[in-house]
Motif scaffolding. Structure first.
Motif, mmCIF file in Angstrom:
data_model
loop_
_atom_site.group_PDB
_atom_site.id
_atom_site.type_symbol
_atom_site.label_atom_id
_atom_site.label_comp_id
_atom_site.label_asym_id
_atom_site.label_seq_id
_atom_site.Cartn_x
_atom_site.Cartn_y
_atom_site.Cartn_z
ATOM 1 N N ALA A 167 0.791 -1.289 0.127
ATOM 2 C CA ALA A 167 0.029 -0.111 -0.095
ATOM 3 C C ALA A 167 1.022 1.291 -0.057
ATOM 4 C CB ALA A 167 -0.846 0.072 1.272
ATOM 5 N N ILE A 168 2.071 1.296 0.727
ATOM 6 C CA ILE A 168 2.827 2.397 0.629
ATOM 7 C C ILE A 168 3.443 2.669 -0.472
ATOM 8 C CG2 ILE A 168 4.979 3.277 1.856
ATOM 9 C CD1 ILE A 168 4.083 1.914 4.402
ATOM 10 N N GLN A 170 2.318 1.851 -3.541
ATOM 11 C CA GLN A 170 1.180 2.285 -4.235
ATOM 12 C C GLN A 170 1.047 4.000 -4.099
ATOM 13 O OE1 GLN A 170 -2.348 0.115 -3.991
ATOM 14 N NE2 GLN A 170 -3.466 1.080 -5.602
ATOM 15 N N THR A 171 0.869 4.253 -2.919
ATOM 16 C CA THR A 171 0.675 5.415 -2.387
ATOM 17 C C THR A 171 2.113 6.339 -3.132
ATOM 18 O OG1 THR A 171 -0.367 5.041 -0.501
ATOM 19 C CG2 THR A 171 0.500 7.134 -0.626
ATOM 20 N N ASP A 175 2.204 9.404 -5.691
ATOM 21 C CA ASP A 175 2.627 10.612 -5.523
ATOM 22 C C ASP A 175 3.754 11.192 -6.517
ATOM 23 O OD1 ASP A 175 3.381 12.841 -3.501
ATOM 24 O OD2 ASP A 175 5.421 11.905 -3.592
#
Length: 368
Positions: A167-168, A170-171, A175
């Motif tokens: 998830a990080i 993907q974030t 970004d």
């Protein structure tokens, strides 16, 4: 030797001086001695070189003898090895050898394998040491089932951490994409700001809701052209002044006083004669601008000569005379009597009774 040679030479050549003979013989003797010394040194060097060569030859003979003895000892073993490895002759063995380049490649592979073997051996030793430490740190009283449950819990935590890590990532990818879009927008904004700055500059020069600023801008261009032409004529009238736009009021005229180190002051402070010269220069400059589109052949001046001193009046009349020489018609309206002597063609207005006047001059006649 010298003592023996000199008397002998005197006896054989009595006509030659003994001193000259002795000098020649001494010179020949020195040359002979030098040559003898040189030959002797060469002989010594050659003797040393021969000794060195003989020593080297003996050393080589010993090495050849030792090599032959070693070859004689290794010959039977080499022959037996040829038979063991199915080589019928020495030539067959030589023909089956690898090339020098292939041997270098294989040597490099072998060295790499040796390095890997050393590293694997060190890792094996490190793993054995870590295993021994872990076995020594095993908690007492734990059963195999408890260890399995602990392992499953650790695997679940690892799975959860992997999900959070995904998830990080993907974030972070989102970004990075937004940052790229932002950078593209910033480039567009910078480009548009340049265009906007150009329009702002144009707006500051000529933009206004009532058109006044544009009018001032357009008039300023014509005004600067008028001042440039007026200065050309003003130089012929006076070498003291130059016209320049007023810095506080762009469409007003200021004068630069060259006699006062270029001091700039308002045209309103000029004397009557100076004002007349400036007005005359502006009129001539305006006629120069107008003559580019419309031919201006006539120029009329009404008054203004009464305030001029004699020198200034002479300068002004000289400038008007130069215009007349250029084919222009110059008319002067004035009450100054001094002008009558300088103007050959005059039209006079003579007052008569009853508030009437009559015109006298070339081309004037009374209507019936």
């Amino acid at each position: 030797l010298r003592q023996d040679v000199v008397p002998l030479h005197r006896h054989q050549h009595p006509q030659i001086a003994s001193g000259e003979v002795e000098q020649r013989l001494v010179g020949d003797l020195e040359i002979s001695e030098n040559q003898y010394e040189t030959v002797r040194n060469q002989l010594v060097a050659a003797t040393i070189l021969v000794d060195t060569i003989q020593h080297s030859l003996k050393t080589l003979e010993k090495r050849v003898s030792a090599t032959e003895e070693a070859l004689a000892l290794d010959e039977p073993e080499f022959s037996s090895l040829l038979l063991v490895h199915d080589f019928s002759s020495e030539q067959e063995f030589l023909d089956s050898r690898l090339g020098a380049q292939e041997r270098v490649v294989l040597k490099g592979i072998l060295d790499d394998l040796d390095v890997r073997e050393v590293r694997n051996r060190e890792r094996s030793q490190d793993s054995a040491s870590q295993l021994a430490n872990l076995e020594g740190q095993a908690p007492a009283g734990w059963t195999l089932e408890e260890l399995r449950e602990e392992r499953q819990e650790a695997e679940r935590q690892c799975s959860s951490y992997d999900q959070r890590l995904g998830a990080i990532r993907q974030t972070m990818d989102a970004d990075a994409q937004r940052r790229s879009i932002h950078a593209s927008h910033m480039e567009k904004i910078a480009t548009q700001q340049k265009v906007c700055a150009l329009w702002d500059r144009l707006n500051s020069l000529i933009g206004s809701h009532d058109g006044k600023r544009f009018r001032n801008f357009a008039q300023g261009l014509t005004f600067e052209l008028l001042i440039a032409h007026a200065n050309e004529h003003l130089r012929e009238l006076s070498d003291r002044y130059l016209l320049t736009p007023d810095t506080t009021k762009p469409l007003d005229i200021a004068v630069m006083d060259l006699y006062q180190a270029g001091e700039v002051r308002s045209a309103r402070n000029l004397s009557g004669g100076e004002s007349f010269l400036v007005s005359l220069a502006l009129s001539l400059g305006l006629s120069t601008i107008a003559s580019k589109k419309v031919q201006v052949d006539s120029l009329f001046l009404d008054e203004g000569f009464g305030t001029l001193d004699e020198e200034t009046l002479e300068t002004a009349l000289g400038a008007l005379a130069s215009l007349r020489n250029q084919g222009k018609l110059v008319g002067i309206i004035s009450h100054v009597g001094a002008l009558q002597e300088r103007i050959p063609v005059q039209i006079s207005v003579i007052p008569v009774a009853g508030g009437m006047s009559r015109i006298v001059g070339p081309g004037c006649s009374r209507l019936a």
